[in-house]
Write an enzyme that holds these catalytic residues in place. Structure first.
Site, mmCIF file in Angstrom:
data_model
loop_
_atom_site.group_PDB
_atom_site.id
_atom_site.type_symbol
_atom_site.label_atom_id
_atom_site.label_comp_id
_atom_site.label_asym_id
_atom_site.label_seq_id
_atom_site.Cartn_x
_atom_site.Cartn_y
_atom_site.Cartn_z
ATOM 1 N N GLU A 176 2.697 -0.711 4.355
ATOM 2 C CA GLU A 176 2.463 0.621 3.819
ATOM 3 C C GLU A 176 3.795 1.278 3.493
ATOM 4 O O GLU A 176 4.734 1.256 4.311
ATOM 5 C CB GLU A 176 1.752 1.512 4.864
ATOM 6 C CG GLU A 176 0.380 1.043 5.285
ATOM 7 C CD GLU A 176 -0.741 1.510 4.362
ATOM 8 O OE1 GLU A 176 -0.452 2.220 3.369
ATOM 9 O OE2 GLU A 176 -1.901 1.158 4.642
ATOM 10 N N HIS A 192 0.839 -1.200 0.000
ATOM 11 C CA HIS A 192 0.000 0.000 0.000
ATOM 12 C C HIS A 192 0.873 1.249 0.000
ATOM 13 O O HIS A 192 2.066 1.181 0.259
ATOM 14 C CB HIS A 192 -0.826 0.092 1.297
ATOM 15 C CG HIS A 192 -1.663 -1.075 1.639
ATOM 16 N ND1 HIS A 192 -3.028 -1.092 1.460
ATOM 17 C CD2 HIS A 192 -1.360 -2.269 2.216
ATOM 18 C CE1 HIS A 192 -3.532 -2.242 1.902
ATOM 19 N NE2 HIS A 192 -2.540 -2.977 2.366
ATOM 20 N N ASP A 249 -3.763 2.223 -4.717
ATOM 21 C CA ASP A 249 -2.397 2.075 -4.207
ATOM 22 C C ASP A 249 -1.855 0.667 -4.459
ATOM 23 O O ASP A 249 -2.641 -0.279 -4.509
ATOM 24 C CB ASP A 249 -2.331 2.452 -2.714
ATOM 25 C CG ASP A 249 -3.242 1.630 -1.818
ATOM 26 O OD1 ASP A 249 -4.399 1.378 -2.195
ATOM 27 O OD2 ASP A 249 -2.783 1.220 -0.747
ATOM 28 N N HIS A 290 -2.591 -3.284 -3.273
ATOM 29 C CA HIS A 290 -3.968 -3.135 -2.796
ATOM 30 C C HIS A 290 -4.930 -3.033 -3.977
ATOM 31 O O HIS A 290 -6.029 -3.586 -3.956
ATOM 32 C CB HIS A 290 -4.058 -1.888 -1.900
ATOM 33 C CG HIS A 290 -5.265 -1.861 -1.024
ATOM 34 N ND1 HIS A 290 -5.558 -0.789 -0.215
ATOM 35 C CD2 HIS A 290 -6.262 -2.764 -0.815
ATOM 36 C CE1 HIS A 290 -6.686 -1.047 0.437
ATOM 37 N NE2 HIS A 290 -7.129 -2.231 0.101
HETATM 38 ZN ZN ZN Z 1 -4.164 0.434 0.606
#
Ligand code: ZN
Length: 186
Positions: free
Chosen positions: A119, A37, A168, A158
């Protein structure tokens, strides 16, 4: 060189910022997908501790108009890699972080149940940093060693598992570079 080890679901010697936003995995040990992400808070701004606070449920909504919009969201990821390539871990890898939402991988829904979410501090408008690629490759290598059900074809964005809803890690994420770095580590 970044030397990563995992003990009892936590990376050793990396920043930990435990989040209350997690559940036990429905099937213990079912860890077979890696989801990439991006996030930035406020959007397009880097640095600060807003992501830590967001994932910990302590973001102050008065600090930015956007924070008012997201103040009731309860989300998390297992790890963040910031612009300097530093890792923060929020959720034990053995537990389920709340990063994917409505999602489907090869016909199986609720990807949170069987995935690890990472992330990258970033957005859809700026390239990721060299340090982020290096750390991401190292972290992926470490996760694959510890959770061998995560194989190269079970590493996705994602946007791959939530198409139409999420974009993302976005146009700037260089999958070829990432996969090339990863294969050099194996
Ligand atoms: Zn995401």
């Amino acid at each position: 060189m970044l030397d990563l080890t995992i003990q009892h679901g936590w990376l050793s010697q990396q920043k930990q910022c435990p989040s209350p936003h997690f559940d036990p995995r429905p099937v213990a040990g079912d860890i077979s997908l890696l989801v990439i992400h991006y996030i930035s808070l406020p959007p397009e701004e880097f640095g600060g501790d807003f992501i830590d606070r967001f994932f910990q449920g302590t973001l102050d909504p008065t600090r930015h108009p956007y924070f008012e919009e997201i103040k009731d969201l309860r989300v998390s990821a297992h790890c963040l890699i910031n612009r300097q390539g530093k890792i923060t871990q929020y959720v034990n890898f053995e537990d389920m972080a709340w990063h994917a939402g409505l999602s489907n991988f090869e016909g199986r829904e609720k990807c949170n149940e069987f995935s690890i979410g990472i992330e990258l501090e970033g957005s859809n408008n700026q390239p990721f940093t060299d340090a982020q690629y290096h750390t991401l490759a190292r972290l992926t290598h470490c996760l694959m060693a510890n959770y061998p059900q995560i194989t190269p074809n079970r590493i996705v964005g994602h946007s791959d598992i939530s198409p139409g809803r999420k974009i993302d890690p976005g146009q700037y994420f260089d999958w070829q570079r990432y996969r090339g770095m990863l294969s050099n580590l194996r």
